[in-house]
Design an enzyme around this catalytic site. Structure first.
Site, short mmCIF file in Angstrom:
data_model
loop_
_atom_site.label_atom_id
_atom_site.label_comp_id
_atom_site.label_asym_id
_atom_site.label_seq_id
_atom_site.Cartn_x
_atom_site.Cartn_y
_atom_site.Cartn_z
N ASP A 34 -12.89 9.41 55.11
CA ASP A 34 -13.82 10.53 55.03
C ASP A 34 -13.13 11.72 54.36
OD1 ASP A 34 -15.90 12.22 55.35
OD2 ASP A 34 -16.05 12.04 57.52
N ASP A 35 -13.59 12.07 53.17
CA ASP A 35 -13.08 13.24 52.44
C ASP A 35 -11.67 13.05 51.88
OD1 ASP A 35 -15.46 14.26 53.36
OD2 ASP A 35 -14.61 15.98 54.40
N CYS A 74 -21.16 12.99 52.97
CA CYS A 74 -21.03 11.85 53.90
C CYS A 74 -22.25 10.95 54.05
CB CYS A 74 -20.66 12.36 55.28
SG CYS A 74 -19.13 13.30 55.32
N ARG A 78 -22.64 6.96 52.52
CA ARG A 78 -22.61 5.76 53.35
C ARG A 78 -23.88 4.92 53.17
NH1 ARG A 78 -18.27 7.24 57.02
NH2 ARG A 78 -17.47 9.01 55.85
N LYS A 131 -16.83 6.12 61.88
CA LYS A 131 -17.93 7.05 61.63
C LYS A 131 -19.14 6.31 61.07
CE LYS A 131 -18.94 11.18 58.89
NZ LYS A 131 -18.33 12.36 58.23
N HIS A 133 -22.82 7.96 60.84
CA HIS A 133 -23.48 9.07 60.13
C HIS A 133 -24.75 8.66 59.38
CE1 HIS A 133 -22.46 13.36 58.56
NE2 HIS A 133 -23.45 13.32 59.42
N SER A 156 -20.05 13.44 61.98
CA SER A 156 -18.78 14.07 61.59
C SER A 156 -18.04 14.64 62.80
CB SER A 156 -19.04 15.18 60.57
OG SER A 156 -19.59 14.64 59.41
N HIS A 232 -11.41 14.00 57.44
CA HIS A 232 -12.39 15.09 57.55
C HIS A 232 -11.84 16.07 58.58
CE1 HIS A 232 -16.18 17.06 58.61
NE2 HIS A 232 -16.81 16.43 57.64
N ASP A 284 -15.48 8.33 51.05
CA ASP A 284 -16.92 8.61 50.94
C ASP A 284 -17.25 9.73 49.96
OD1 ASP A 284 -15.96 10.74 52.51
OD2 ASP A 284 -17.81 10.87 53.67
N ASN A 285 -16.26 10.57 49.68
CA ASN A 285 -16.44 11.65 48.70
C ASN A 285 -15.08 12.31 48.48
OD1 ASN A 285 -18.06 12.87 51.47
ND2 ASN A 285 -16.22 13.95 50.81
N LYS A 305 -15.45 17.70 47.05
CA LYS A 305 -16.61 17.33 47.87
C LYS A 305 -17.80 18.27 47.67
CE LYS A 305 -17.85 17.12 52.79
NZ LYS A 305 -17.31 17.08 54.17
MG MG Z 1 -17.17 12.90 53.77
#
Ligand code: MG
Length: 465
Positions: A34-35, A74, A78, A131, A133, A156, A232, A284-285, A305
């Site tokens: 994540d991130d 996010c 996904r 995660k 989300h 998150s 994240h 994811d980003n 992001k």
């Molecule tokens: Mg993210």
């Protein structure tokens, strides 16, 4: 004579066993961060974060240098990975909300077919760890979308911040917050088992669940979706990793994720499943730059992001599968959206045929028999198409700048970049290439119309709430 017959039957038996083993559909493991930024791994050029397990994964497998997440945030990212469709097609990218929140009632629509549901055609064991989300209410959890089990924080890890708790000190690269400041739940199935989740141990516990799932399903095909809550913010690590990286807290967190990748791949090696498993590592980003040193680095890419610059969506991606994934560096284009068709091809199952799909089969590139079939990518932002890439060219129609995060910048005229010659999107060449601008603009308009057509009215009405 009898002995010859027995030997003959024995050899037939072993041939059949061998053929069956060769035909077994492969296992799939997706490790999704994540991130995590494009520049945050040793093998992608980071000078002070140590990632030996990921570097080995890249060395033994394929490092993709032009691989895109489905979206720069996010929830839609996904949705795109799991369905093989741009998230605008299932209401998960919308202007109404950036991502789902603890007070959201929505989630990924049930009519969507996920990779997990698709693989059920061949009776895969499926698990989601980490995660989610895509809706945290029981009617939206992973078990409603083809997963046999779920263990994780459903949204998150910064949500449910306790009011009045200490502010997050992103200005201090060595700052660790208190885990009780974030009252996020930890779910097992649809049951809350801990709140607030102890995030100091979360990466380790996700890893243990993942390894246990692999061990329990060693004798049948499986799909493991391991989506880390980290990196994240708020950032947390186990004691073992705390204060170890010279990059500071963010480096500690990535080094624990690297350890986790080592645990997963080692368990596959030990069980001799490595030759029949395809593992993918991605993000994811891009990095959340607003959090300064607590956010990652997009390396040479512009912004991070939330934006549709390369830094927002081009993510460090590795495919691994000793003996079948051809080792090397791939500079063809790919996207998380492509995992669905790629897995379908490798497992010999069908992708949905009753809807528009955006997923390309990357298996020729993975197996070394051809190149990536993806030559274009569309950059969505909160339900609005912002940019298109075709070959090396990328046309921006609207932008969301890091400094103006949350505000759209409408461009007076389109901007054009050659992202292979100008990786940082620094030099707008629209004026000198009107023909290319016109060609990309046509693609842009066509895709915009196509996406609008794909969203049924009843779905549009309950878009990401
Ligand atoms: Mg993210």
């Amino acid at each position: 004579m009898k002995r010859v017959t027995a030997l003959f039957l024995l050899s037939v038996f072993f041939t059949v066993v061998q053929v069956r083993a060769d035909q077994d559909p492969p296992n799939f493991v997706v490790i999704f961060c994540d991130d995590l930024g494009y520049g945050d791994l040793g093998s992608f050029g980071h000078p002070t974060i140590r990632t030996p397990h990921l570097d080995r994964m890249a060395e033994e497998g394929q490092k993709w240098t032009q691989f895109y997440s489905a979206d720069p945030v996010c929830t839609p990212s996904r949705a795109g990975l799991l369905t093989g469709r741009y998230p605008v097609r299932n209401g998960m990218s919308s202007v109404a909300r950036v991502v789902l929140f603890p007070n959201s009632s929505g989630g990924l629509p049930q009519e969507e077919v996920t990779i997990a549901e698709m693989l059920k055609q061949k009776n895969y064991a499926t698990a989601a760890v980490g995660k989610w989300h895509l809706g945290h209410l029981p009617r939206h959890l992973p078990m409603t979308q083809g997963f046999d089990s779920y263990y994780g924080i459903p949204y998150s890890n910064d949500m449910d911040k306790v009011s009045g708790s200490a502010r997050y000190l992103s200005s201090d690269p060595d700052f660790y917050p208190d885990t009780t400041n974030y009252n996020v739940p930890l779910l097992e199935g649809d049951r809350e088992i801990e709140r607030p989740a102890d995030q100091n141990t979360i990466t380790r516990r996700f890893t243990e669940k993942a390894v246990a799932f692999i061990k329990a399903n060693r004798d049948r095909p499986f799909f493991l979706y391991l989506a880390h809550s980290m990196p994240h913010i708020p950032l947390f690590t186990g004691e073992k990793f705390r204060g170890k990286s010279i990059r500071g807290v963010y480096g500690d967190v990535i080094e624990e994720i690297d350890w986790s990748v080592g645990q997963v791949l080692d368990s596959l090696r030990e069980l001799q499943l490595d030759k029949k498993t395809v593992a993918v590592f991605s993000s994811d980003n891009g990095p959340w730059l607003a959090f300064k040193t607590h956010g990652g680095s997009a390396g040479p890419l512009r912004a991070g992001k939330g934006t549709n610059f390369e830094g927002g969506q081009r993510v460090p991606t590795i495919f691994w599968g000793p003996g079948h994934i051809k080792p090397g560096v791939v500079d063809g284009m790919g996207s998380a959206i492509d995992l669905m068709s790629t897995f379908a091809s490798l497992a010999k199952v069908q992708t949905p045929e009753d809807r528009k799909m955006d997923s390309y089969d990357l298996s020729p590139a993975l197996l070394g028999t051809g190149k990536s079939p993806r030559h274009e990518f569309f950059y969505w932002n909160r339900g609005v198409l912002h940019a298109v890439r075709s070959g090396p060219w990328k046309l921006h129609m609207q932008q969301r700048h890091f400094i103006n995060y949350g505000r759209v910048v409408h461009l007076d005229k389109p901007e054009l970049y050659n992202v292979e010659k100008d990786i940082s999107e620094a030099y707008d060449v629209a004026d000198t290439h009107p023909d290319i601008v016109a060609r990309l603009l046509e693609k842009f308009r066509k895709h915009e119309l196509d996406a609008e057509d794909s969203l049924p009215d009843q779905l549009a009405a309950r878009i990401a709430k």
